[in-house]
Design a protein around this motif. Structure first.
Motif, PDB file in Angstrom:
ATOM      1  N   PHE A  14      58.794  99.107  46.477  1.00  0.00           N
ATOM      2  CA  PHE A  14      59.359  98.871  45.738  1.00  0.00           C
ATOM      3  C   PHE A  14      58.881  99.353  44.609  1.00  0.00           C
ATOM      4  O   PHE A  14      57.540  98.777  43.555  1.00  0.00           O
ATOM      5  N   GLY A  40      55.477  85.625  48.936  1.00  0.00           N
ATOM      6  CA  GLY A  40      54.848  87.330  48.319  1.00  0.00           C
ATOM      7  C   GLY A  40      54.748  88.002  49.265  1.00  0.00           C
ATOM      8  O   GLY A  40      54.235  88.678  48.886  1.00  0.00           O
ATOM      9  N   THR A  41      54.849  87.376  50.931  1.00  0.00           N
ATOM     10  CA  THR A  41      54.525  88.764  51.625  1.00  0.00           C
ATOM     11  C   THR A  41      55.451  89.220  52.260  1.00  0.00           C
ATOM     12  O   THR A  41      55.534  90.368  53.112  1.00  0.00           O
ATOM     13  N   GLY A  42      56.743  88.873  51.231  1.00  0.00           N
ATOM     14  CA  GLY A  42      57.636  89.401  51.908  1.00  0.00           C
ATOM     15  C   GLY A  42      58.569  89.330  52.998  1.00  0.00           C
ATOM     16  O   GLY A  42      59.118  90.318  53.635  1.00  0.00           O
ATOM     17  N   LYS A  43      58.905  88.108  53.003  1.00  0.00           N
ATOM     18  CA  LYS A  43      59.539  87.629  53.941  1.00  0.00           C
ATOM     19  C   LYS A  43      61.396  87.383  54.166  1.00  0.00           C
ATOM     20  O   LYS A  43      61.761  88.368  54.780  1.00  0.00           O
ATOM     21  N   SER A  44      61.694  87.437  52.330  1.00  0.00           N
ATOM     22  CA  SER A  44      62.582  87.302  52.658  1.00  0.00           C
ATOM     23  C   SER A  44      63.091  89.133  52.241  1.00  0.00           C
ATOM     24  O   SER A  44      64.196  89.710  52.479  1.00  0.00           O
ATOM     25  N   VAL A  45      61.999  89.891  51.820  1.00  0.00           N
ATOM     26  CA  VAL A  45      62.130  91.663  51.687  1.00  0.00           C
ATOM     27  C   VAL A  45      63.133  91.645  53.011  1.00  0.00           C
ATOM     28  O   VAL A  45      63.997  92.840  53.273  1.00  0.00           O
ATOM     29  N   GLU A 166      64.619  80.682  54.923  1.00  0.00           N
ATOM     30  CA  GLU A 166      63.347  79.110  54.473  1.00  0.00           C
ATOM     31  C   GLU A 166      64.882  78.223  54.471  1.00  0.00           C
ATOM     32  O   GLU A 166      64.968  77.929  53.440  1.00  0.00           O
ATOM     33  N   HIS A 199      57.686  78.698  55.358  1.00  0.00           N
ATOM     34  CA  HIS A 199      56.597  78.425  55.160  1.00  0.00           C
ATOM     35  C   HIS A 199      56.429  76.876  56.260  1.00  0.00           C
ATOM     36  O   HIS A 199      55.258  76.758  56.711  1.00  0.00           O
TER      37      HIS A 199
HETATM   38  N1  ATP Z   1      64.106  93.374  44.137  1.00  0.00           N
HETATM   39  C1  ATP Z   1      62.607  93.809  44.393  1.00  0.00           C
HETATM   40  N2  ATP Z   1      62.804  94.613  43.400  1.00  0.00           N
HETATM   41  C2  ATP Z   1      61.073  94.745  42.558  1.00  0.00           C
HETATM   42  N3  ATP Z   1      60.714  93.707  43.644  1.00  0.00           N
HETATM   43  C3  ATP Z   1      60.571  92.834  44.555  1.00  0.00           C
HETATM   44  C4  ATP Z   1      61.894  92.701  44.646  1.00  0.00           C
HETATM   45  N4  ATP Z   1      61.613  91.609  45.771  1.00  0.00           N
HETATM   46  C5  ATP Z   1      60.631  91.242  46.030  1.00  0.00           C
HETATM   47  N5  ATP Z   1      59.721  92.210  45.151  1.00  0.00           N
HETATM   48  C6  ATP Z   1      58.748  91.558  45.811  1.00  0.00           C
HETATM   49  O1  ATP Z   1      58.376  91.698  46.977  1.00  0.00           O
HETATM   50  C7  ATP Z   1      57.620  90.777  47.058  1.00  0.00           C
HETATM   51  C8  ATP Z   1      57.668  89.908  48.406  1.00  0.00           C
HETATM   52  O2  ATP Z   1      59.073  89.310  48.247  1.00  0.00           O
HETATM   53  P1  ATP Z   1      59.376  88.087  48.768  1.00  0.00           P
HETATM   54  O3  ATP Z   1      60.355  87.273  48.229  1.00  0.00           O
HETATM   55  O4  ATP Z   1      60.156  88.799  50.185  1.00  0.00           O
HETATM   56  O5  ATP Z   1      57.972  87.488  49.451  1.00  0.00           O
HETATM   57  P2  ATP Z   1      58.714  86.082  50.673  1.00  0.00           P
HETATM   58  O6  ATP Z   1      57.325  86.373  51.489  1.00  0.00           O
HETATM   59  O7  ATP Z   1      60.064  85.726  50.533  1.00  0.00           O
HETATM   60  O8  ATP Z   1      58.093  84.885  49.603  1.00  0.00           O
HETATM   61  P3  ATP Z   1      58.178  83.335  49.251  1.00  0.00           P
HETATM   62  O9  ATP Z   1      57.887  82.351  50.784  1.00  0.00           O
HETATM   63  O10 ATP Z   1      57.399  83.020  48.190  1.00  0.00           O
HETATM   64  O11 ATP Z   1      59.658  82.925  49.598  1.00  0.00           O
HETATM   65  C9  ATP Z   1      56.739  90.134  46.044  1.00  0.00           C
HETATM   66  O12 ATP Z   1      55.814  91.052  45.286  1.00  0.00           O
HETATM   67  C10 ATP Z   1      58.209  90.080  44.641  1.00  0.00           C
HETATM   68  O13 ATP Z   1      57.984  90.407  43.224  1.00  0.00           O
END
Ligand code: ATP
Length: 363
Positions: A14, A40-45, A166, A199
């Protein structure tokens, strides 16, 4: 049977913030997979990228021959119909009843009659154990019920790939166990490809056929569950055991000096609140509820994994071989053939070259 998702060299940022890079893996068709990783490792992304909601800047995601990263909007629309997504909070419309929430994709994407919609919605609500709650609003039910309603909605278009972000978040351990069972039962009933992001260590240890982990912007591992469950990677060991000591820190990663200081502190006999128990190792996988058909994925996965057994680390191989029935051992030994060297997994010296699966692996 569900379809496979082939991810190759995927990189997502991003602006200037790189989330992960060069992620390569195949989510096997019809099997259940879990992606672990610290917050915050980007799993949802990653999940959002798989369904085409986010566009990675490099790499490909191939489903049924279409690359979701480069395809047209029209192709993406068609491919998305193969996916059912359970979002973290269920993503239900607060002003709609559960029935209307679950019916929503059918009304949006199909020409199904109201009679047909009613039949499908009730069938899916029964699958997730929500019969009788059709008229409730999301605000009137528990978090566990909202998850199940979200799952029913993810199922109405008969998806071949189900992505769950999750599914356990906000649920107590008992509700989480029920939801885990529900996902395994679902896989037995519809043979869909399922990818779960979580997690939750219990979910990771007991539910999937395949396990992966994202950390420090990279895929640490993705493969048969036995590989991660027996891994000696410090980050995997720390994560599975829920310890403070190790490479994962409060803000994702620590420097070497902090890790060394923590280890010295612990070695000096100071408790840091982390559990002493080591939960690594292969534990039995959840099976479908009695009365349901067996999961077809089990046999497919065994054939697939036995074919690559010789490429896996020794501990993972031991875990896989130990899970075979005597009949399976005979079958795979026969398939491996007499030409293969009869070396036992546990007798091979560390670092020795790895032969293909031989009858000796199965002794
Ligand atoms: N649309 C977006 N624009 C900018 N940054 C984003 C966007 N979506 C996610 N991020 C960033 O990407 C990183 C990973 O976010 P993500 O939600 O994928 O983590 P995660 O591993 O699913 O975390 P958690 O286990 O806490 O849900 C975070 O730093 C978040 O701020």
């Amino acid at each position: 049977m569900g379809v496979e998702v082939v991810v190759d060299g995927l990189t997502k940022s991003f602006g200037g913030q790189n989330i992960w890079r060069d992620v390569t893996l195949t989510v096997p068709a019809g099997e259940v997979s879990v992606m672990l990783g610290p917050s915050g490792t980007g799993k949802s992304v990653f999940l959002k990228s798989l369904v085409g909601l986010l566009k990675p800047e490099r790499g490909s995601i191939t489903v049924n021959g279409t690359d979701l990263v480069r395809c047209s909007e029209r192709e993406l629309y068609e491919i998305r119909k193969l996916f059912g997504v359970l979002f973290q909070d269920g993503a239900l419309f607060g002003s709609m009843t559960l029935f209307d929430n679950v019916a929503f994709p059918l009304r949006e994407h199909t020409r199904e009659s109201e009679t047909g919609i009613r039949r499908i919605v009730l069938e899916k609500m029964e699958m997730v154990g929500l019969v009788g709650a059709e008229r409730k609003l999301p605000g009137e039910i528990s978090g566990g019920m909202r998850k199940r309603a979200g799952l029913a909605r993810a199922l109405v278009l008969d998806p071949e790939i189900i992505l769950c972000d999750e599914p356990d978040s906000g649920l107590d351990p008992v509700r989480t166990a029920y939801l885990s069972q529900l996902l395994i039962d679902l896989n037995a009933q519809i043979d869909a490809t399922i990818l779960i992001v979580t997690h939750n260590i219990t979910v990771a240890r007991t539910v999937p056929d395949n396990l992966g982990m994202l950390f420090r912007r990279e895929l640490v591992v993705f493969g048969p569950r036995e590989v991660l469950l027996t891994s000696e990677e410090p980050v995997v060991e720390q994560f599975l055991n829920g310890r403070r000591n190790g490479p994962i820190g409060m803000s994702e990663e620590k420097d070497q000096a902090t890790i060394a200081a923590e280890l010295a502190h612990r070695a000096a006999g100071h408790a840091d609140g982390s559990p002493d128990e080591d939960v690594r190792g292969v534990v039995p996988q959840l099976e479908p509820t009695p009365g349901l058909p067996p999961r077809r994925a089990v046999r497919r996965r065994k054939d697939r994994v036995m074919d690559v057994l010789h490429t896996l680390p020794p501990r993972a191989r031991q875990g896989i071989v130990a899970s075979l029935t005597p009949q399976e051992r005979q079958r795979y030994a026969a398939l491996a053939g007499p030409a293969n060297p009869p070396t036992r997994v546990d007798e091979r010296p560390a670092g020795a070259p790895v032969p293909r699966t031989g009858p000796g692996d199965l002794a």
